[in-house]
Design an enzyme around this catalytic site. Sequence first.
Site, short mmCIF file in Angstrom:
data_model
loop_
_atom_site.label_atom_id
_atom_site.label_comp_id
_atom_site.label_asym_id
_atom_site.label_seq_id
_atom_site.Cartn_x
_atom_site.Cartn_y
_atom_site.Cartn_z
N LEU A 22 45.25 61.62 39.09
CA LEU A 22 44.77 61.86 40.44
C LEU A 22 44.68 60.58 41.26
O LEU A 22 44.78 60.61 42.48
CB LEU A 22 43.39 62.53 40.41
N GLY A 23 44.46 59.46 40.59
CA GLY A 23 44.33 58.20 41.32
C GLY A 23 44.05 57.07 40.36
O GLY A 23 43.68 57.28 39.20
N GLY A 26 40.64 49.71 40.30
CA GLY A 26 40.50 48.49 39.53
C GLY A 26 39.86 48.71 38.17
O GLY A 26 40.04 47.90 37.26
N MET A 27 39.10 49.80 38.03
CA MET A 27 38.38 50.03 36.78
C MET A 27 39.00 51.14 35.94
O MET A 27 38.41 51.55 34.94
CB MET A 27 36.92 50.38 37.07
N VAL A 30 41.89 58.08 37.17
CA VAL A 30 41.25 59.38 37.19
C VAL A 30 42.31 60.45 36.96
O VAL A 30 43.38 60.43 37.58
CB VAL A 30 40.51 59.63 38.52
N LYS A 45 37.56 60.35 34.36
CA LYS A 45 37.83 58.95 34.69
C LYS A 45 38.01 58.15 33.41
O LYS A 45 37.12 58.06 32.57
CB LYS A 45 36.71 58.34 35.52
N ASP A 143 28.66 50.52 45.56
CA ASP A 143 30.08 50.42 45.93
C ASP A 143 30.44 51.52 46.93
O ASP A 143 31.43 52.22 46.76
CB ASP A 143 30.96 50.50 44.69
#
Length: 279
Positions: A22-23, A26-27, A30, A45, A143
């Site tokens: 899905l995306g 940086g971490m 997903v 995630k 964030d």
Amino acid sequence: MSEVPGSEQRVIQGRYRLLSPLGRGGMGEVWRARDEVLGREVAVKEVRAPAGLDSTDEQRMYARLEREAWAAARISHRNVVTVYDVATHEGRPWIVMELVRGLSLSEVLEADGPLTPQRAAHIGAEVLAALRAAHAAGVLHRDVKPANVLLANDGRVVLTDFGIAMVAGTSTLTMTGEVIGSPEFLSPEQALGRTPGPASDLWSLGVLLYAAVEGSSPFRQSTPLSTLRAVVDEELPPPRRAGALAPVISGLLRKDPAGRLSPQDAERQLRAVGAGAPA
């Protein structure tokens, strides 16, 4: 989105079958996945440590993320993404969340350009409601930015990615020199290395609102260090397109956290502007 060939063979903790990405951030990444126990689709995630961390720091980071994902799971609010589970697979935490179908605010801004003050105010009020629920549970987001605000197809505005949130009253597991959050959305106190509080999330919301109506964040510079310096030292560039939203933005973007708008006043003003009234 079509399923990725071969991904049917990848099942997390014997339960969550990965279907399609899905995306990516940086971490980590997903995924759209299927919970084979409950027979529903979820978002998962996949958290990855930054390259170059030694094994000790890597495990500390994973421990922090797992702890804080469980903290986010205790927030129950229509504007906060629901965390269902934190699975452990291959020595790393995988955060299992509700699948929100829609676009992120950053995708909408990139595709359609800046928002009207009225629409930005409506989105901001919903994000602020999410933050108030999180703060009441003792959780800071840390964030808040357009990429972490989802505009769902059912009309909801959903704040997601509490993966770097800090739980009030718990020890920090951040590594020396680690920058938590996105520099252009960090508050001055965070940029100076001071302990953030709820007012720090309000500052980030103010930057988000500015970016939503102006098309770019107010303190972005060419490097992270120069951006942090601007956050601390530079005056707020006057917004040109904010209209009735301008007083809310300026009230949230006061350098002194004690001088920022209260959550109650900010939400009241945002609701008014979102309904078409002056702030």
